[in-house]
Design a protein around this motif. Structure first.
Motif, PDB file in Angstrom:
ATOM      1  N   SER A 128       0.781 -63.171  -1.591  1.00  0.00           N
ATOM      2  CA  SER A 128       0.967 -61.857  -0.987  1.00  0.00           C
ATOM      3  C   SER A 128       0.110 -61.725   0.260  1.00  0.00           C
ATOM      4  CB  SER A 128       0.588 -60.810  -2.046  1.00  0.00           C
ATOM      5  OG  SER A 128       0.354 -59.584  -1.451  1.00  0.00           O
ATOM      6  N   ASN A 151      -3.411 -65.501  -1.709  1.00  0.00           N
ATOM      7  CA  ASN A 151      -3.288 -64.228  -0.995  1.00  0.00           C
ATOM      8  C   ASN A 151      -3.932 -64.306   0.373  1.00  0.00           C
ATOM      9  OD1 ASN A 151      -1.962 -63.109  -3.057  1.00  0.00           O
ATOM     10  ND2 ASN A 151      -3.598 -61.779  -3.776  1.00  0.00           N
ATOM     11  N   THR A 204       5.422 -62.552  -0.030  1.00  0.00           N
ATOM     12  CA  THR A 204       5.714 -61.111  -0.026  1.00  0.00           C
ATOM     13  C   THR A 204       4.616 -60.438   0.781  1.00  0.00           C
ATOM     14  OG1 THR A 204       4.471 -60.867  -2.053  1.00  0.00           O
ATOM     15  CG2 THR A 204       6.835 -61.025  -2.259  1.00  0.00           C
ATOM     16  N   ASP A 248       0.268 -55.266  -6.157  1.00  0.00           N
ATOM     17  CA  ASP A 248       1.283 -55.743  -5.228  1.00  0.00           C
ATOM     18  C   ASP A 248       2.674 -55.384  -5.764  1.00  0.00           C
ATOM     19  OD1 ASP A 248       1.659 -59.228  -6.214  1.00  0.00           O
ATOM     20  OD2 ASP A 248       1.383 -57.404  -7.377  1.00  0.00           O
TER      21      ASP A 248
END
Lengths: 373, 502
Positions: free
Chosen positions: A20, A63, A195, A271
Motif C-alpha cells: 500500500s 508499504n 493499492t 487500508d
C-alpha cells in the motif's frame, strides 16, 4: 498434475494484504496555521504525522509513503526527495551524487538503535520542511492567503501512477500488448498491484480559483480508484467534502485538534482491505449544489450557458450575453411557455370521410384544456 | 497478363492499404528507390517477380537498420514513441457541443460474421460497444444516447433515447443472448437507419448537438428509396453523421459524411483491426466542435447557444420508504426535484413530472477539461536539457538519463549522419527547428533526452507523467505548483499587510 504432487502450491495466491502506498498532502498554509497555533502548533502536528507514517510503514513490509507539502507559493515533495541539481564542472559530470541521507545522519543526533527506515524518513522530511520554510519570504506570504492544493493533489496523483507502473509493469508479450491497447482499464499484470490512497491534512478555507484543477484531480482519482481521505483541522471547504464522497474516502472534521494522533490512528490508518470490515466516518449529507458564477450564491435552479457551462442565478443577463464566454444566448429554453389555449370548437355536423387530423375521428367537443387563471 | 499482377511497383501505395504514420514510412522510401533502380536496369530481362527482388515491401517497412551501440537508447525511444502516438494534436480550445444527443447505429448484417476480428466482427463490436457506452457517459454525463441496429434490410431500435448507461449496455448485451438476440442476417440499409435516427432526434432541443455514429462493416447498402433525399433531410435538420467502417471505403459513406459535416470528410474512418476499432470508437467520446454556421446571433436566436434551466437537487434521507417517481420503487432516499419536489433515485435525469434537467455540479465539471484543454508538452533536446539541468521528473521524481558531454553528443551525431542515407538528422540542432513542424504535423514524437517540457512552467516530466497528465488528469502539476509571479510582484509592492480570510 495435482494428483502426482499433492500440494497446490502453484494454485495458492498471496493472502497477505497488498502493498500500500500512502500519499500525504500536508497543507502548510502559514496564515491558517498561525490561526491554529493556540490549539495545535505546526511542529506538534508534524510530530504526530511522523508517528502515523511510522505506523503505516510498520503495518506491512512493502508499504510506501510519500509526503507533499502544499505551501502558499509552491508545492514540493518532502519525501522522497529529489536529487539536487548540481552545477556542471567543465561541462562534464563526474557521476558522483551526494547522498542526502548521509548528510542528514551526520547533522542530527543519530540514535543507533532507532529503526533505520523510520529514521531516514523522519530526517528527510524534517530537513526538506526546514528548507521550505527558509525559502518563504514575506512577499510570498503576502501574495495569497490560500494554498496550492490543486497542484499538490496533481503531484500526488502523478507519483502514485508512476509507482503503480513501476510496481507491476504491464507485460509486453504481443498478445498482452494488443489486449492492453484494446482496453486500457484492465491491463494484465504479473505481480500483485499496488493499492494507493491519498490523505489530505487541510487547514485552509475555500479555494475558488482551484476549483477546476481540484475537480480534474477528483475525476482522475475516481478513474484510478484511489480514495481521497480528508482530515479537516480548520477552515471550511465543500470542495474537499465532494472529493472524499466521490472517491469513497474518509472525511473527518475533529472537534479537538489536539488529539490529532488519535484521529489519524483510528480513522485513517486502515487500508482498503481493512476498511471493508469497518464502519468508516464519512461526511454524511454532502451538499452538491452549485454556486452561481455571478454572486457565489448557492442555487437550486440555475441557468446554464450551453457553451461554457457557467451557471447563473438569473436568466436576465445584460444583452443576453454570457458573462464568462460572451456568447449570445437565446432564452427560448429558459422560459417555460405558458400552455397554449385551444379555442372552443363549435360542434359541426361532419360528413363521413372528411379528412381529420388524427386517425380515429375528431376529438369530442368540450375537451379543451382548462383555462389558465 | 497474369504476371503483371505481381510485378514490383516501387513506392506506389494502393488506396486500400493501411497508410501508416508518415515518419516511419518516409525513411524506407530511399532504399525502395534504390530497389526500383535495379528493377529498371533489369527491364531488358524479364520483369522480376516481387519475391525475387531483394527487399520485399513488408520487410522494408518494419526493419530499420540501427547502430548496435545505441540499441538501448533506440529501444527506449521506440517505446516512448509508441506511447506518445496516442496523444493527439494540440488543438485550440474550440467551442464544443457539450450537450450531445447521439444515435449509435450498429451493423447487424451478414458481413459482420466475418472472422477477421476475433471471434468475429459481431462479438467484437458488441463488446466494444458496451465499453463505449460506459466511457461515453463518463465523459459526457449530460448527454443522451439511443442505439439502433441495421438488421436484414430494416432498422431495429435496440434502446430508446435516454441518459442511463446501464440501460444501453444491457440492451446491447441482449443482442448477443440466445433468446432475445439478433443473429446477424441480411444486408444493411443506410437509408432506413438514417431515417429512424432522424425521427429519434427530431424532438431534441436546438442547443444540443445531434449526431449519428454508424459502425458499418458491409460493402453495400440496400435502400428502399433515394438515399440522397434522406441525406438532404439530414443536412436540413443539422444532423452530423460519422461512420466507422470495417471493410473498404465506400463512396456513398464518404458522400454522407461530407455533406452532413459541411465538407469535412475526416469523420469517415476505417478500422483495419481490433485495436483501431476500439480507438476510433473511443475517439468519438470527445465532444464535437461547433461550426460557425450553427452559432447563434441576435438575428437568429433559434440556432446555437441557449441558456438552459437546470435544477441542482439536494439529497434527502427519509425515515420511512416512499415511492420514487422514476421507477415506482419504494426507496429510503433520493433527490427531490427543485421545481416540483418529485423524488428521483439517481442523477443526472430528466424529472419525470416537470421535465426539468436535474444535475450535480460535478456532472458539469466533468466536461471542463474539454473547454480548457491541457496543451501538449514539447520534446526536449539535449541542449535544452543542459540549459535547465533537470535531473528528475517534477511529477514523480524518477531520474532522467544523464546529459552526455558535448564531445559525446558530437560523436553520436557524426555516427548518425554517416549511417542514415537521407543524411539530414543532426538531432541536436534540428530538433528545435523541427518543433514547429511537429506541432503542425500533429504527430507527437519521442524526446531524445526522455524529457518533456511544459511550455508555460518550463518543468520537465517523464513519458509516463506526460501520458498520465494528458489522458487522465488534464492538469499540469508544474503550472499548478507555482504561484503566478504577477501575484508575488504585486504583493511585494504593497506594504505586506494581509487581511485574514480564515
Amino acid at each position: 498434475m495435482n494428483n502426482i504432487d499433492g500440494s497446490d502450491r502453484h494454485l495458492k495466491t498471496e493472502e497477505a494484504p497488498p502493498p500500500s502506498l500512502l500519499a500525504i498532502v500536508l497543507d502548510t498554509n502559514p496564515h491558517a496555521w498561525a490561526h491554529l497555533s493556540s490549539t495545535l502548533s505546526l511542529s506538534a502536528a508534524l510530530a504526530n504525522i511522523l508517528i502515523f507514517i511510522n505506523a503505516h510503514l510498520a503495518s506491512g513490509n512493502a508499504n510506501e509513503v510519500a509526503v507533499i507539502a502544499s505551501h502558499s507559493h509552491k508545492t514540493s515533495f518532502l519525501y522522497p526527495t529529489k536529487t539536487p541539481s548540481q552545477p556542471q564542472q567543465n561541462g562534464k559530470t563526474n557521476g558522483d551524487v551526494d547522498m542526502i541521507g548521509d548528510r542528514a545522519g551526520r547533522s542530527h543526533k543519530e540514535s543507533p538503535n532507532k529503526y533505520r527506515p523510520f529514521a531516514v524518513v523522519e530526517s528527510t522530511i524534517l530537513q526538506n520542511f526546514a528548507k521550505l520554510l527558509d525559502e518563504t519570504s514575506e512577499k510570498h506570504l503576502a501574495a495569497t492567503p490560500t494554498t496550492l492544493i490543486g497542484g499538490a493533489l496533481s503531484l500526488a496523483l502523478t507519483y502514485i501512477s508512476k509507482s503503480t507502473l513501476l510496481h507491476a509493469p504491464v507485460t509486453s508479450g504481443t498478445e498482452n500488448s494488443m489486449a492492453a491497447l484494446a482496453d486500457a482499464e484492465n491491463v494484465h499484470v504479473d505481480r500483485v498491484p499496488l493499492t494507493s490512497r491519498i490523505l489530505i491534512v487541510s487547514v485552509s478555507g475555500d479555494l475558488a480559483n482551484q476549483y477546476i484543477p481540484v475537480m480534474n484531480s477528483i475525476f482522475a482519482a475516481q478513474r484510478k480508484k484511489i480514495p481521497i481521505d480528508i482530515l479537516k483541522l480548520a477552515g471550511d471547504t465543500v470542495l474537499l467534502q465532494q472529493a472524499s464522497d466521490a472517491t469513497g474516502g474518509v472525511y473527518m472534521k475533529p472537534d479537538r485538534p489536539e488529539g490529532l494522533l488519535q484521529y489519524l490512528m483510528m480513522a485513517f490508518l486502515p487500508d482498503a482491505t481493512a476498511r471493508a470490515s469497518l464502519v468508516v466516518p464519512s461526511a454524511g449529507g454532502v451538499d452538491f449544489r452549485a454556486a452561481c458564477f455571478c454572486h457565489r450564491n448557492v442555487v437550486d435552479i440555475g441557468y446554464v450557458c450551453s457553451v461554457c457551462l457557467s451557471i447563473f442565478c438569473n436568466p436576465n443577463l445584460p444583452d443576453n450575453l454570457c458573462l464568462t464566454c460572451g456568447s449570445y444566448l437565446s432564452l427560448r429554453a429558459a422560459l417555460t411557455n405558458p400552455p397554449a389555449l385551444i379555442p372552443k370548437k363549435k360542434k359541426k355536423k361532419r360528413k363521413a370521410g372528411t379528412d381529420t387530423a388524427t386517425p380515429g375521428g375528431s376529438t369530442p367537443a368540450g375537451s379543451n384544456t382548462p383555462l389558465h387563471p | 497478363m497474369a504476371d503483371s499482377d505481381y510485378s514490383y511497383d516501387g513506392d506506389e501505395v494502393s488506396g486500400d492499404e493501411y497508410v501508416g504514420p508518415r515518419a516511419s514510412s518516409s525513411r524506407p522510401t530511399q532504399p525502395a528507390g534504390g530497389g526500383r533502380q535495379t528493377a529498371k536496369e533489369a527491364a531488358p530481362k524479364p520483369a522480376r517477380k516481387a519475391w525475387e527482388t531483394e527487399y520485399s515491401r513488408t520487410v522494408e517497412k518494419t526493419i530499420v537498420p540501427v547502430n548496435d551501440e545505441d540499441i538501448g537508447q533506440s529501444v527506449q525511444e521506440r517505446e516512448e514513441e509508441r506511447k506518445r502516438k496516442r496523444l493527439r494534436k494540440d488543438t485550440k480550445p474550440f467551442q464544443r457541443g457539450i450537450i450531445r444527443h447521439v444515435v449509435l447505429v450498429l451493423d447487424l448484417s451478414e458481413a459482420m460474421m466475418e472472422k477477421d476480428m476475433r471471434p468475429n466482427r459481431f462479438y467484437t463490436m458488441i463488446n466494444y460497444a458496451q465499453d463505449y457506452v460506459r466511457e461515453f457517459f463518463e465523459q459526457n454525463p449530460i448527454s443522451q444516447m439511443s442505439v439502433l441496429g441495421m438488421h436484414d434490410g430494416i432498422c431495429i431500435r435496440v434502446s430508446e433515447l435516454s441518459g442511463n448507461p446501464a440501460e444501453h449496455a444491457a440492451a446491447i448485451l441482449g443482442l448477443r443472448s440466445k433468446e432475445t438476440g439478433k443473429e446477424p442476417k441480411g444486408a444493411p440499409s443506410l437509408q432506413n437507419a438514417l431515417e429512424l435516427a432522424r425521427a429519434t432526434l427530431y424532438h431534441t432541443p436546438n442547443h444540443g448537438t445531434r449526431e449519428v455514429i454508424v459502425v458499418f462493416g458491409s460493402l453495400l447498402s440496400l435502400d428502399p428509396g433515394d438515399i440522397h433525399q434522406t441525406v438532404k433531410a439530414c443536412v436540413r435538420d443539422r444532423i452530423r453523421v460519422s461512420i466507422i467502417g470495417m471493410g473498404a471505403r465506400l463512396k456513398i459513406c464518404q458522400e454522407i459524411v461530407t455533406r452532413t459535416n459541411a465538407g469535412d470528410e475526416s469523420e469517415y474512418t476505417i478500422a483495419t483491426d481490433q485495436e483501431m476499432l476500439k480507438e476510433l470508437l473511443i475517439a468519438t467520446t470527445t465532444p464535437p466542435v461547433i461550426r460557425s454556421d450553427t452559432a447563434s446571433t441576435p438575428q437568429q436566436p433559434e440556432k446555437g447557444a441557449a441558456l438552459m434551466m437546470m435544477g441542482f437537487p439536494s439529497r434527502v434521507v427519509e425515515d420511512s420508504p416512499t415511492i420514487c417517481a422514476c421507477h415506482g420503487n419504494l426507496t429510503l432516499g433520493g433527490y427531490t426535484c427543485s421545481r416540483c419536489s418529485a423524488k428521483v433515485c439517481s442523477l443526472p435525469v430528466t424529472c419525470p413530472s416537470c421535465q426539468l434537467t436535474l444535475l450535480l455540479s460535478t456532472h458539469l465539471a466533468r466536461s471542463y477539461h474539454h473547454l480548457f484543454p491541457l496543451r501538449n508538452w514539447a520534446t526536449v533536446s539535449w541542449q535544452r536539457a543542459r540549459e535547465k539541468n533537470s535531473r528528475d521528473c517534477v511529477g514523480c521524481l524518477t531520474t532522467f538519463p544523464e546529459i552526455p558531454s558535448k564531445q559525446e553528443l558530437a560523436t553520436r551525431a557524426l555516427k548518425k549522419e554517416r549511417q542514415s542515407t537521407t543524411g539530414s538528422m543532426l538531432n541536436g540542432h534540428l530538433e528545435r527547428g523541427n518543433q514547429a513542424e511537429d506541432d503542425e504535423n500533429g504527430e507527437q514524437k519521442a524526446s531524445e533526452s526522455a524529457r518533456y517540457e511544459c511550455r508555460s512552467c518550463e518543468s520537465h516530466f517523464c513519458i509516463d507523467c506526460d501520458m498520465f497528465c494528458h489522458m487522465v488528469l488534464h492538469n499540469c502539476p508544474g503550472c499548478l505548483s507555482r504561484l503566478d509571479p504577477g501575484a508575488i510582484a504585486d504583493a511585494g509592492a504593497q506594504n505586506g499587510d494581509v487581511t485574514m480570510t480564515g
